[in-house]
Every structure is written in structure tokens, then in C-alpha cells.
Design a protein around this motif. Structure first.
Motif, PDB file in Angstrom:
ATOM      1  N   THR A 221       0.875  -1.159   0.000  1.00  0.00           N
ATOM      2  CA  THR A 221       0.000   0.000   0.000  1.00  0.00           C
ATOM      3  C   THR A 221       0.912   1.207   0.000  1.00  0.00           C
ATOM      4  O   THR A 221       1.829   1.292   0.811  1.00  0.00           O
ATOM      5  N   SER A 222       0.684   2.129  -0.915  1.00  0.00           N
ATOM      6  CA  SER A 222       1.586   3.278  -0.982  1.00  0.00           C
ATOM      7  C   SER A 222       0.810   4.577  -0.841  1.00  0.00           C
ATOM      8  O   SER A 222      -0.338   4.687  -1.247  1.00  0.00           O
ATOM      9  N   ARG A 223       1.475   5.552  -0.239  1.00  0.00           N
ATOM     10  CA  ARG A 223       0.888   6.875  -0.024  1.00  0.00           C
ATOM     11  C   ARG A 223       1.960   7.931  -0.237  1.00  0.00           C
ATOM     12  O   ARG A 223       3.139   7.712   0.019  1.00  0.00           O
ATOM     13  N   ARG A 224       1.518   9.113  -0.678  1.00  0.00           N
ATOM     14  CA  ARG A 224       2.417  10.235  -0.849  1.00  0.00           C
ATOM     15  C   ARG A 224       2.461  11.048   0.440  1.00  0.00           C
ATOM     16  O   ARG A 224       1.428  11.347   1.020  1.00  0.00           O
ATOM     17  N   VAL A 225       3.662  11.371   0.878  1.00  0.00           N
ATOM     18  CA  VAL A 225       3.859  12.210   2.066  1.00  0.00           C
ATOM     19  C   VAL A 225       4.979  13.203   1.770  1.00  0.00           C
ATOM     20  O   VAL A 225       5.820  12.968   0.903  1.00  0.00           O
ATOM     21  N   ASP A 226       4.970  14.302   2.483  1.00  0.00           N
ATOM     22  CA  ASP A 226       6.083  15.241   2.386  1.00  0.00           C
ATOM     23  C   ASP A 226       7.299  14.637   3.073  1.00  0.00           C
ATOM     24  O   ASP A 226       7.171  13.847   4.011  1.00  0.00           O
ATOM     25  N   ALA A 227       8.465  15.013   2.617  1.00  0.00           N
ATOM     26  CA  ALA A 227       9.704  14.448   3.160  1.00  0.00           C
ATOM     27  C   ALA A 227       9.871  14.842   4.626  1.00  0.00           C
ATOM     28  O   ALA A 227       9.835  16.025   4.959  1.00  0.00           O
ATOM     29  N   PRO A 228      10.058  13.857   5.511  1.00  0.00           N
ATOM     30  CA  PRO A 228      10.293  14.183   6.922  1.00  0.00           C
ATOM     31  C   PRO A 228      11.678  14.787   7.107  1.00  0.00           C
ATOM     32  O   PRO A 228      12.601  14.524   6.342  1.00  0.00           O
ATOM     33  N   GLN A 229      11.810  15.615   8.143  1.00  0.00           N
ATOM     34  CA  GLN A 229      13.076  16.305   8.401  1.00  0.00           C
ATOM     35  C   GLN A 229      14.083  15.438   9.149  1.00  0.00           C
ATOM     36  O   GLN A 229      15.265  15.716   9.136  1.00  0.00           O
ATOM     37  N   GLY A 230      13.607  14.414   9.823  1.00  0.00           N
ATOM     38  CA  GLY A 230      14.515  13.567  10.591  1.00  0.00           C
ATOM     39  C   GLY A 230      13.868  12.237  10.940  1.00  0.00           C
ATOM     40  O   GLY A 230      12.726  11.958  10.563  1.00  0.00           O
ATOM     41  N   THR A 231      14.593  11.444  11.674  1.00  0.00           N
ATOM     42  CA  THR A 231      14.128  10.107  12.022  1.00  0.00           C
ATOM     43  C   THR A 231      12.877  10.152  12.894  1.00  0.00           C
ATOM     44  O   THR A 231      11.929   9.388  12.660  1.00  0.00           O
ATOM     45  N   TYR A 232      12.842  11.038  13.891  1.00  0.00           N
ATOM     46  CA  TYR A 232      11.682  11.112  14.770  1.00  0.00           C
ATOM     47  C   TYR A 232      10.422  11.472  13.980  1.00  0.00           C
ATOM     48  O   TYR A 232       9.365  10.875  14.180  1.00  0.00           O
ATOM     49  N   GLU A 233      10.539  12.427  13.062  1.00  0.00           N
ATOM     50  CA  GLU A 233       9.385  12.820  12.254  1.00  0.00           C
ATOM     51  C   GLU A 233       8.957  11.685  11.323  1.00  0.00           C
ATOM     52  O   GLU A 233       7.769  11.459  11.093  1.00  0.00           O
ATOM     53  N   LEU A 234       9.918  10.932  10.782  1.00  0.00           N
ATOM     54  CA  LEU A 234       9.610   9.788   9.938  1.00  0.00           C
ATOM     55  C   LEU A 234       8.804   8.745  10.713  1.00  0.00           C
ATOM     56  O   LEU A 234       7.804   8.225  10.214  1.00  0.00           O
ATOM     57  N   LEU A 235       9.228   8.454  11.939  1.00  0.00           N
ATOM     58  CA  LEU A 235       8.509   7.481  12.759  1.00  0.00           C
ATOM     59  C   LEU A 235       7.094   7.958  13.084  1.00  0.00           C
ATOM     60  O   LEU A 235       6.146   7.169  13.089  1.00  0.00           O
ATOM     61  N   LYS A 236       6.953   9.251  13.328  1.00  0.00           N
ATOM     62  CA  LYS A 236       5.647   9.828  13.619  1.00  0.00           C
ATOM     63  C   LYS A 236       4.713   9.718  12.410  1.00  0.00           C
ATOM     64  O   LYS A 236       3.558   9.329  12.536  1.00  0.00           O
ATOM     65  N   VAL A 237       5.234  10.040  11.228  1.00  0.00           N
ATOM     66  CA  VAL A 237       4.441   9.953  10.004  1.00  0.00           C
ATOM     67  C   VAL A 237       4.043   8.504   9.720  1.00  0.00           C
ATOM     68  O   VAL A 237       2.889   8.211   9.392  1.00  0.00           O
ATOM     69  N   ALA A 238       4.994   7.587   9.848  1.00  0.00           N
ATOM     70  CA  ALA A 238       4.707   6.165   9.603  1.00  0.00           C
ATOM     71  C   ALA A 238       3.676   5.635  10.586  1.00  0.00           C
ATOM     72  O   ALA A 238       2.741   4.915  10.206  1.00  0.00           O
ATOM     73  N   SER A 239       3.802   5.999  11.838  1.00  0.00           N
ATOM     74  CA  SER A 239       2.863   5.574  12.872  1.00  0.00           C
ATOM     75  C   SER A 239       1.460   6.097  12.593  1.00  0.00           C
ATOM     76  O   SER A 239       0.473   5.356  12.648  1.00  0.00           O
ATOM     77  N   THR A 240       1.364   7.379  12.259  1.00  0.00           N
ATOM     78  CA  THR A 240       0.070   7.991  11.957  1.00  0.00           C
ATOM     79  C   THR A 240      -0.574   7.351  10.735  1.00  0.00           C
ATOM     80  O   THR A 240      -1.772   7.042  10.732  1.00  0.00           O
ATOM     81  N   MET A 241       0.199   7.119   9.700  1.00  0.00           N
ATOM     82  CA  MET A 241      -0.335   6.532   8.478  1.00  0.00           C
ATOM     83  C   MET A 241      -0.799   5.090   8.705  1.00  0.00           C
ATOM     84  O   MET A 241      -1.828   4.679   8.181  1.00  0.00           O
TER      85      MET A 241
END
Length: 90
Positions: free
Chosen positions: A34-54
Motif C-alpha cells: 500500500t503506498s501513499r504520498r507524504v512530504d519528506a520528513p526532516q529527521g528520524t523522529y518525524e519519519l517514525l511519527k508519520v509512519a505511525s500515523t499513516m
């Protein structure tokens, strides 16, 4: 990376997050992805937050479940996957 993971046909869902719409469309063709478009995260913590939310939005994981995030450092460099993080969905 999503293509390589889907090649093994895992029993769990695979979520591919990408900045480019062409990448998102291509990932839709891979088995179990399953794929989704997201804005590029600024760091690892933001990446984990985006992945968790999605994962919660798509009902792939619930709060307290563990997810595996595969990404590269530095962020945004193409074909540079060199990290694996096991995180708990918040």
C-alpha cells in the motif's frame, strides 16, 4: 526497497511512503504494498511519527503494535537504504 520486500510475499502488510507521485503509483503494482504520498520528513523522529500515523489511518496497526521502518540516512537520498528501526505505534 518496497519492491524487494514484496518480492518475498510477506504475510504482513507493507506500507510505502514516498515524496514522488510516480513512485507511489509504481509501488501500487507491487504485491501486498500500500503506498501513499507524504512530504519528506526532516529527521528520524518525524519519519517514525508519520509512519505511525499513516499505519493507524489505514488500519494496518493499532496503538502499541510494533512496526518496522526501513529508511536511509541521510533522508532524501535516492537508493540509500541503510537503516532499520523497530518502533511502537503511538
Amino acid at each position: 526497497t518496497a519492491r524487494l520486500i514484496s518480492k518475498n510475499r510477506p504475510n504482513c502488510p507493507v506500507l510505502a511512503l514516498a515524496r514522488e507521485m510516480s513512485t507511489v503509483r509504481r509501488c501500487c503494482l507491487y504485491y501486498g504494498v500500500t503506498s501513499r504520498r507524504v512530504d519528506a520528513p526532516q529527521g528520524t523522529y518525524e519519519l517514525l511519527k508519520v509512519a505511525s500515523t499513516m499505519c493507524k489511518q489505514l488500519c494496518i496497526a493499532n496503538v502499541g503494535d510494533r512496526i518496522i521502518v526501513v529508511a536511509g540516512q541521510p533522508m532524501g537520498v535516492r537508493d540509500h537504504t541503510n537503516g532499520l528501526i523497530i518502533a511502537e505505534v503511538e
